[in-house]
Design a protein around this motif. Structure first.
Motif, short mmCIF file in Angstrom:
data_model
loop_
_atom_site.label_atom_id
_atom_site.label_comp_id
_atom_site.label_asym_id
_atom_site.label_seq_id
_atom_site.Cartn_x
_atom_site.Cartn_y
_atom_site.Cartn_z
N PHE A 102 8.74 -61.25 -34.91
CA PHE A 102 8.60 -59.89 -35.43
C PHE A 102 9.07 -59.81 -36.88
O PHE A 102 8.43 -59.17 -37.73
CB PHE A 102 9.39 -58.92 -34.56
N ASP A 139 3.16 -60.38 -24.64
CA ASP A 139 2.48 -59.79 -25.79
C ASP A 139 3.47 -59.27 -26.83
O ASP A 139 3.11 -59.09 -27.99
CB ASP A 139 1.57 -58.64 -25.34
N HIS A 140 4.69 -59.00 -26.39
CA HIS A 140 5.71 -58.51 -27.32
C HIS A 140 6.25 -59.68 -28.13
O HIS A 140 6.67 -60.68 -27.55
CB HIS A 140 6.85 -57.85 -26.54
N PRO A 152 12.91 -58.13 -21.81
CA PRO A 152 13.26 -56.71 -21.71
C PRO A 152 14.60 -56.50 -21.00
O PRO A 152 15.28 -55.51 -21.25
CB PRO A 152 12.11 -56.13 -20.87
N THR A 177 4.41 -58.97 -20.77
CA THR A 177 5.66 -59.06 -21.53
C THR A 177 5.52 -60.05 -22.69
O THR A 177 6.15 -59.87 -23.74
CB THR A 177 6.82 -59.51 -20.61
N HIS A 232 3.82 -52.61 -32.44
CA HIS A 232 5.23 -52.84 -32.11
C HIS A 232 6.18 -52.09 -33.05
O HIS A 232 7.40 -52.23 -32.93
CB HIS A 232 5.53 -54.34 -32.17
#
Length: 224
Positions: free
Chosen positions: A77, A70-71, A21, A68, A167
């Motif tokens: 992605f 988990d992202h 992040p 964090t 997400h």
């Protein structure tokens, strides 16, 4: 001059790659736990408990909570999004559009745009035929469309879309549903089985039923 304080000794218990992040991109991390000690003149003299666990970025050295991880990373992605579009395209085709060339062509374009750049009509058609012949992982997957039950379809869609949906921004979730709608509409109005499939897509993407109906209706009014 201050002669006392609290210091933390950190120990690494794992590592890997995560989306930082602080940096705003994929970075390596160390998962760390710590032990606090009271120090006098720089010498540890008394335990003050534990610290962490934390996730420490190897680049900016920022400390973040374990959640964090988990992202998904940017790479993960992209793969999740690509697989989601592919699964939705197969679902709509298996619901009745595979025998129409316009629907097949629209599905191929969507899948290629999502990242499967070498996807062909032959490949998609073979996968749909495999599902219809019960050679897929879940027997009865294609038949559920025709019968309207959608049980096996729902399981497959949730496996592909559940990890991705949290997400995605609302517009991203809606975009995937609309892509499926365009495939269904490429050869004419929605068939009942196609609407069942798209409703299952919307539910897996955490889109409210009334919003699913609104999006499908809007897609049907939009010229192709």
């Amino acid at each position: 001059m201050r002669g006392w304080g609290v210091c933390t000794t950190w120990h690494t218990v794992g590592d890997g790659e995560f989306f930082c992040p602080g940096c705003g991109g994929d970075r390596n991390y160390r998962r760390r736990t710590g032990h606090r000690r009271l120090t006098v003149l720089g010498v540890p003299v008394l335990s003050r408990g534990t610290a962490g666990p934390v996730v420490e970025c190897s680049s900016c050295h920022g400390h973040f909570g374990p959640e964090t991880l988990d992202h998904p990373t940017t790479t993960r992605f992209s793969a999740m999004l690509r697989d989601a579009v592919h699964t939705v395209a197969l679902a709509v085709l298996a619901a009745g559009g595979a025998d129409a060339r316009p629907a097949l062509e629209t599905a191929v374009c969507a899948v290629r745009a999502a990242g499967f750049t070498d996807c062909t009509e032959t490949q998609l058609l073979a996968l749909v035929e495999a599902l219809a012949a019960d050679t897929g992982r879940l027997p009865g997957w294609a038949e559920d469309f025709q019968e309207g039950s959608g049980t096996a379809l729902t399981i497959e869609l949730h496996e592909a879309l559940d990890p991705l949906a949290p997400h995605l921004a609302p517009a991203g979730r809606e975009g995937i549903l609309v892509q499926g709608a365009r495939i269904a509409l490429a050869d004419g109005p929605y068939r009942p089985a196609e609407r069942e499939a798209l409703a299952a897509v919307g539910a897996a993407l955490m889109i409210r039923h009334e919003d699913v109906e609104r999006l499908l209706a809007a897609a049907a009014r939009t010229p192709s």
